[in-house]
Design an enzyme around this catalytic site. Structure first.
Site, short mmCIF file in Angstrom:
data_model
loop_
_atom_site.label_atom_id
_atom_site.label_comp_id
_atom_site.label_asym_id
_atom_site.label_seq_id
_atom_site.Cartn_x
_atom_site.Cartn_y
_atom_site.Cartn_z
N ASP A 211 29.06 49.88 37.83
CA ASP A 211 29.08 49.87 36.38
C ASP A 211 30.18 50.81 35.90
O ASP A 211 30.23 51.99 36.30
CB ASP A 211 27.73 50.32 35.82
N ASN A 219 35.95 49.60 24.37
CA ASN A 219 35.99 48.50 23.41
C ASN A 219 36.05 49.02 21.97
O ASN A 219 36.79 48.48 21.14
CB ASN A 219 34.77 47.60 23.58
N ASP A 228 38.97 43.90 28.09
CA ASP A 228 39.10 42.78 29.03
C ASP A 228 40.15 43.08 30.09
O ASP A 228 39.98 42.74 31.27
CB ASP A 228 39.48 41.51 28.27
N GLU A 254 30.09 44.89 31.79
CA GLU A 254 30.91 45.73 32.67
C GLU A 254 30.21 46.03 33.99
O GLU A 254 30.62 46.92 34.74
CB GLU A 254 31.25 47.06 31.98
#
Length: 335
Positions: A211, A219, A228, A254
């Site tokens: 993770d 973001n 991304d 993620e």
């Protein structure tokens, strides 16, 4: 539908090559054995014996494949058996036996790699030319030779095209379109295979849940396009940091899952240390460092998929609670 039949149908739907090998196993029983019985009834014991050996040479590799054996080895044995059996029948029956070479030429391109199928086709076509008295004239020989060559050529083209289209469909069905990692559907299938393989061999297999730390901040601060890009870059780093036999899946957002066969506690710690070094050195979001946390669990004998994932997830949670940017390995059971 009985569970046993449902399980068989599921395996056939999920594994194209196994389904092909299984079809040939059925052909060995339904299409070839009756000819063996007919030859025996006619008193042609040599040809009948060859038919039975060919049928057996198809059925046994099919059974071997169903019991978890190598599909490459099973397919190779069937292809060699097809070609050798066709030549043997041609030697015994003359022109009548020659017809069996045509299905052998066709079928081999669907059960072995094209290079091997081309080699076997060449051996079969050339071998058929040396049987004395099989052709009535040079024109007939040239006709048979040409038609055999064309059958092999068309089979090669069709098999190559079919394999290409199948790979494209498999990629669409099993790959995450953003990162190129395998998706959850592929993960469920490969985890099921890993559980079966472990139950059979007992070799260690490890599940690592990865993770990216504080990914929401990336973001929020830099936008989803940058997020991304970080995900794609992370997948590339994982692929370059692990073995070709290790499989990476995007679990969601993620979070990723790494399935590592033949990997025990020591090996998984070494693998994560290598990945962590690469992430520290190469993974950035607009110049800012990105870290990764992981939880891992080595599969225990008789453990279910749900219990295995739960242990890896719990280990990841402990890694997050302990400060992130680390691996927590679920401890083995006490002796």
């Amino acid at each position: 539908m009985p569970p046993f039949i449902a399980s068989l149908l599921f395996r056939l739907r999920q594994d194209f090559r196994l389904s092909i090998v299984s079809v040939f196993g059925a052909i060995g029983v339904v299409a070839i054995l009756p000819f063996g019985l007919l030859r025996f009834a006619q008193g042609n014991w040599a040809a009948g014996t060859v038919d039975f050996l060919v049928a057996l040479g198809i059925m046994l590799p099919a059974v071997y494949a169903w019991r978890g054996g190598s599909l490459d080895l099973a397919g190779l044995w069937i292809a060699i058996n097809n070609t050798a059996g066709s030549l043997a029948i041609t030697a015994l029956l003359g022109k009548t036996g020659l017809y069996w070479l045509f299905p052998a030429l066709l079928s081999n391109f669907f059960i072995v790699r094209p290079a091997i199928a081309v080699g076997l086709a060449s051996a079969g076509i050339v071998g058929a030319q040396f049987h004395p008295g099989i052709f009535d004239s040079p024109g007939q020989r040239a006709t048979v030779l040409t038609t055999q060559f064309l059958v092999a050529l068309f089979a090669y083209i069709f098999a190559k095209r079919t394999a290409l289209q199948r790979r494209m469909l498999e990629e669409i069905a099993t790959l995450d379109p953003l990162t190129g990692a395998r998706n959850r559907r592929a993960m469920e299938e490969e985890v099921a295979v890993a559980l079966t393989a472990h139950a059979r061999s007992g070799r260690p297999v490890t599940l690592m849940v990865l993770d990216l730390d504080h990914f929401k901040r990336i973001n929020d601060r830099f936008g989803h396009e940058e997020g991304d890009r970080v995900l794609r870059r992370f997948v590339d780093l994982v692929k370059r940091s692990t073995r070709a036999t290790d499989r990476l899946f995007r679990y969601g957002g993620e979070e990723f899952v790494l399935l590592m066969e033949h990997t025990d506690e020591i090996a998984v710690e070494r693998a994560f240390a290598n990945l962590r070094r690469r992430v520290h050195a190469e993974l950035r979001a607009r110049g800012e460092a990105v870290t990764v946390s992981a939880g891992a669990a080595v599969l225990r004998h008789g453990e279910t998929r749900e219990a295995w994932f739960a242990r890896a997830d719990a280990a990841l949670y402990r890694a997050k609670q302990a400060g992130r940017d680390r691996l927590v390995l679920d401890a083995p059971p006490p002796a």
